[in-house]
Design a protein around this motif. Structure first.
Motif, PDB file in Angstrom:
ATOM      1  N   ARG A 114      15.824   2.109   7.724  1.00  0.00           N
ATOM      2  CA  ARG A 114      14.572   2.682   7.221  1.00  0.00           C
ATOM      3  C   ARG A 114      13.614   1.572   6.829  1.00  0.00           C
ATOM      4  O   ARG A 114      14.004   0.546   6.296  1.00  0.00           O
ATOM      5  CB  ARG A 114      14.833   3.546   5.991  1.00  0.00           C
ATOM      6  CG  ARG A 114      15.453   4.846   6.307  1.00  0.00           C
ATOM      7  CD  ARG A 114      15.443   5.699   5.080  1.00  0.00           C
ATOM      8  NE  ARG A 114      16.137   6.940   5.342  1.00  0.00           N
ATOM      9  CZ  ARG A 114      16.089   7.963   4.541  1.00  0.00           C
ATOM     10  NH1 ARG A 114      15.396   7.907   3.435  1.00  0.00           N
ATOM     11  NH2 ARG A 114      16.737   9.050   4.830  1.00  0.00           N
ATOM     12  N   ARG A 115      12.361   1.838   7.109  1.00  0.00           N
ATOM     13  CA  ARG A 115      11.319   0.879   6.747  1.00  0.00           C
ATOM     14  C   ARG A 115      10.200   1.642   6.046  1.00  0.00           C
ATOM     15  O   ARG A 115      10.001   2.828   6.284  1.00  0.00           O
ATOM     16  CB  ARG A 115      10.803   0.161   7.986  1.00  0.00           C
ATOM     17  CG  ARG A 115      11.949  -0.594   8.691  1.00  0.00           C
ATOM     18  CD  ARG A 115      11.529  -1.560   9.738  1.00  0.00           C
ATOM     19  NE  ARG A 115      10.654  -2.627   9.356  1.00  0.00           N
ATOM     20  CZ  ARG A 115      11.020  -3.796   8.826  1.00  0.00           C
ATOM     21  NH1 ARG A 115      12.281  -4.018   8.546  1.00  0.00           N
ATOM     22  NH2 ARG A 115      10.131  -4.734   8.563  1.00  0.00           N
ATOM     23  N   VAL A 116       9.501   0.959   5.179  1.00  0.00           N
ATOM     24  CA  VAL A 116       8.361   1.546   4.481  1.00  0.00           C
ATOM     25  C   VAL A 116       7.099   0.781   4.869  1.00  0.00           C
ATOM     26  O   VAL A 116       7.152  -0.406   5.193  1.00  0.00           O
ATOM     27  CB  VAL A 116       8.551   1.531   2.946  1.00  0.00           C
ATOM     28  CG1 VAL A 116       9.681   2.427   2.532  1.00  0.00           C
ATOM     29  CG2 VAL A 116       8.756   0.141   2.431  1.00  0.00           C
ATOM     30  N   VAL A 117       5.998   1.469   4.829  1.00  0.00           N
ATOM     31  CA  VAL A 117       4.706   0.852   5.123  1.00  0.00           C
ATOM     32  C   VAL A 117       4.127   0.329   3.818  1.00  0.00           C
ATOM     33  O   VAL A 117       4.093   1.035   2.807  1.00  0.00           O
ATOM     34  CB  VAL A 117       3.757   1.865   5.782  1.00  0.00           C
ATOM     35  CG1 VAL A 117       2.390   1.253   6.015  1.00  0.00           C
ATOM     36  CG2 VAL A 117       4.346   2.384   7.083  1.00  0.00           C
ATOM     37  N   VAL A 118       3.677  -0.926   3.846  1.00  0.00           N
ATOM     38  CA  VAL A 118       3.135  -1.570   2.649  1.00  0.00           C
ATOM     39  C   VAL A 118       1.727  -2.071   2.967  1.00  0.00           C
ATOM     40  O   VAL A 118       1.505  -2.694   4.003  1.00  0.00           O
ATOM     41  CB  VAL A 118       4.028  -2.763   2.218  1.00  0.00           C
ATOM     42  CG1 VAL A 118       3.460  -3.449   1.001  1.00  0.00           C
ATOM     43  CG2 VAL A 118       5.451  -2.294   1.977  1.00  0.00           C
ATOM     44  N   VAL A 119       0.802  -1.752   2.064  1.00  0.00           N
ATOM     45  CA  VAL A 119      -0.554  -2.278   2.201  1.00  0.00           C
ATOM     46  C   VAL A 119      -0.696  -3.430   1.205  1.00  0.00           C
ATOM     47  O   VAL A 119      -0.565  -3.246  -0.007  1.00  0.00           O
ATOM     48  CB  VAL A 119      -1.614  -1.197   1.918  1.00  0.00           C
ATOM     49  CG1 VAL A 119      -3.013  -1.766   2.049  1.00  0.00           C
ATOM     50  CG2 VAL A 119      -1.424  -0.009   2.850  1.00  0.00           C
ATOM     51  N   LEU A 120      -0.927  -4.622   1.721  1.00  0.00           N
ATOM     52  CA  LEU A 120      -1.077  -5.804   0.882  1.00  0.00           C
ATOM     53  C   LEU A 120      -2.455  -5.817   0.234  1.00  0.00           C
ATOM     54  O   LEU A 120      -3.392  -5.174   0.722  1.00  0.00           O
ATOM     55  CB  LEU A 120      -0.861  -7.059   1.723  1.00  0.00           C
ATOM     56  CG  LEU A 120       0.530  -7.163   2.397  1.00  0.00           C
ATOM     57  CD1 LEU A 120       0.573  -8.393   3.278  1.00  0.00           C
ATOM     58  CD2 LEU A 120       1.624  -7.201   1.351  1.00  0.00           C
ATOM     59  N   PRO A 121      -2.616  -6.561  -0.871  1.00  0.00           N
ATOM     60  CA  PRO A 121      -3.931  -6.627  -1.538  1.00  0.00           C
ATOM     61  C   PRO A 121      -5.041  -7.117  -0.615  1.00  0.00           C
ATOM     62  O   PRO A 121      -6.206  -6.774  -0.796  1.00  0.00           O
ATOM     63  CB  PRO A 121      -3.702  -7.602  -2.691  1.00  0.00           C
ATOM     64  CG  PRO A 121      -2.242  -7.540  -2.966  1.00  0.00           C
ATOM     65  CD  PRO A 121      -1.602  -7.251  -1.655  1.00  0.00           C
ATOM     66  N   SER A 122      -4.690  -7.880   0.386  1.00  0.00           N
ATOM     67  CA  SER A 122      -5.702  -8.390   1.320  1.00  0.00           C
ATOM     68  C   SER A 122      -6.138  -7.311   2.317  1.00  0.00           C
ATOM     69  O   SER A 122      -7.045  -7.544   3.113  1.00  0.00           O
ATOM     70  CB  SER A 122      -5.154  -9.596   2.081  1.00  0.00           C
ATOM     71  OG  SER A 122      -4.041  -9.203   2.866  1.00  0.00           O
ATOM     72  N   GLY A 123      -5.486  -6.134   2.296  1.00  0.00           N
ATOM     73  CA  GLY A 123      -5.846  -5.048   3.193  1.00  0.00           C
ATOM     74  C   GLY A 123      -4.995  -5.000   4.451  1.00  0.00           C
ATOM     75  O   GLY A 123      -5.147  -4.095   5.261  1.00  0.00           O
ATOM     76  N   VAL A 124      -4.101  -5.960   4.612  1.00  0.00           N
ATOM     77  CA  VAL A 124      -3.227  -5.984   5.782  1.00  0.00           C
ATOM     78  C   VAL A 124      -2.099  -4.953   5.592  1.00  0.00           C
ATOM     79  O   VAL A 124      -1.505  -4.866   4.526  1.00  0.00           O
ATOM     80  CB  VAL A 124      -2.633  -7.404   5.974  1.00  0.00           C
ATOM     81  CG1 VAL A 124      -1.635  -7.417   7.119  1.00  0.00           C
ATOM     82  CG2 VAL A 124      -3.735  -8.408   6.201  1.00  0.00           C
TER      83      VAL A 124
END
Length: 175
Positions: free
Chosen positions: A99-109
């Motif tokens: 399983r993987r999760v989607v992560v939004v970094l502070p830089s918007g990536v």
């Protein structure tokens, strides 16, 4: 003394004719059963080898890795399509899906990372590649008198497990 044929026909009751027709239809039904149709299809080349990929997700298991090892060792499983038993199919491959999760970094990536909750919950996520014989028709691949398409719910049934999954690929193997 022998009866004349016209007297014999006059004695026939419509109920007798209906009973004879029912017996005849029952005999035709027994002779033209799905097993016979499968045998005829196999003899005429209508049966093809088929690879079916089934994805299972979130199945509770105390030890998912041990379960996968047991399933690999069995090398066969029973396939149930829409609550209709199909029979036994070969297991060509079983792989665990992480399983993987989607992560939004502070830089918007946007990126993905392994699920941090995976170690806390003991669930099975896997992809099964199964091999069986099916008929190819206009409706798709038919296994056990059921059309099998991507998105079809199926059940994998073994000696120690009953797992619900979804078909994610159907591929006809050319000889």
């Amino acid at each position: 003394m022998a009866e004349k044929p016209s007297n014999f026909l006059k004695r026939l009751n419509p109920i007798d004719l209906g009973a004879a027709a029912a017996v005849l239809l029952a005999a035709v039904g027994v002779i033209w059963s799905p097993k016979l149709a499968g045998s005829v299809a196999r003899a005429t080349g209508g049966m093809k080898s088929v690879l079916v990929t089934v994805d299972v997700k979130g199945i509770p298991s105390e030890n998912p890795n041990a379960l996968l090892s047991k399933i690999r060792a069995d090398a066969k499983t029973s396939l149930v399509i829409r609550n209709q038993p199909h029979g036994s199919v070969d297991i060509k491959q079983v792989t665990a899906i992480n399983r993987r999760v989607v992560v939004v970094l502070p830089s918007g990536v946007v990126t993905t990372a392994p699920d941090p909750n995976a170690s806390g919950f003991s669930t099975l996520d896997a992809r099964f590649v199964l091999r069986g014989d099916g008929q190819v028709s206009k409706a798709g691949v038919v296994l056990g008198n059921q059309a099998l398409k991507i998105g079809s719910p199926v059940e994998l049934d073994g000696a120690t497990y009953r797992i619900n999954g979804v078909v994610s690929n159907v591929q006809i193997i050319n000889p």
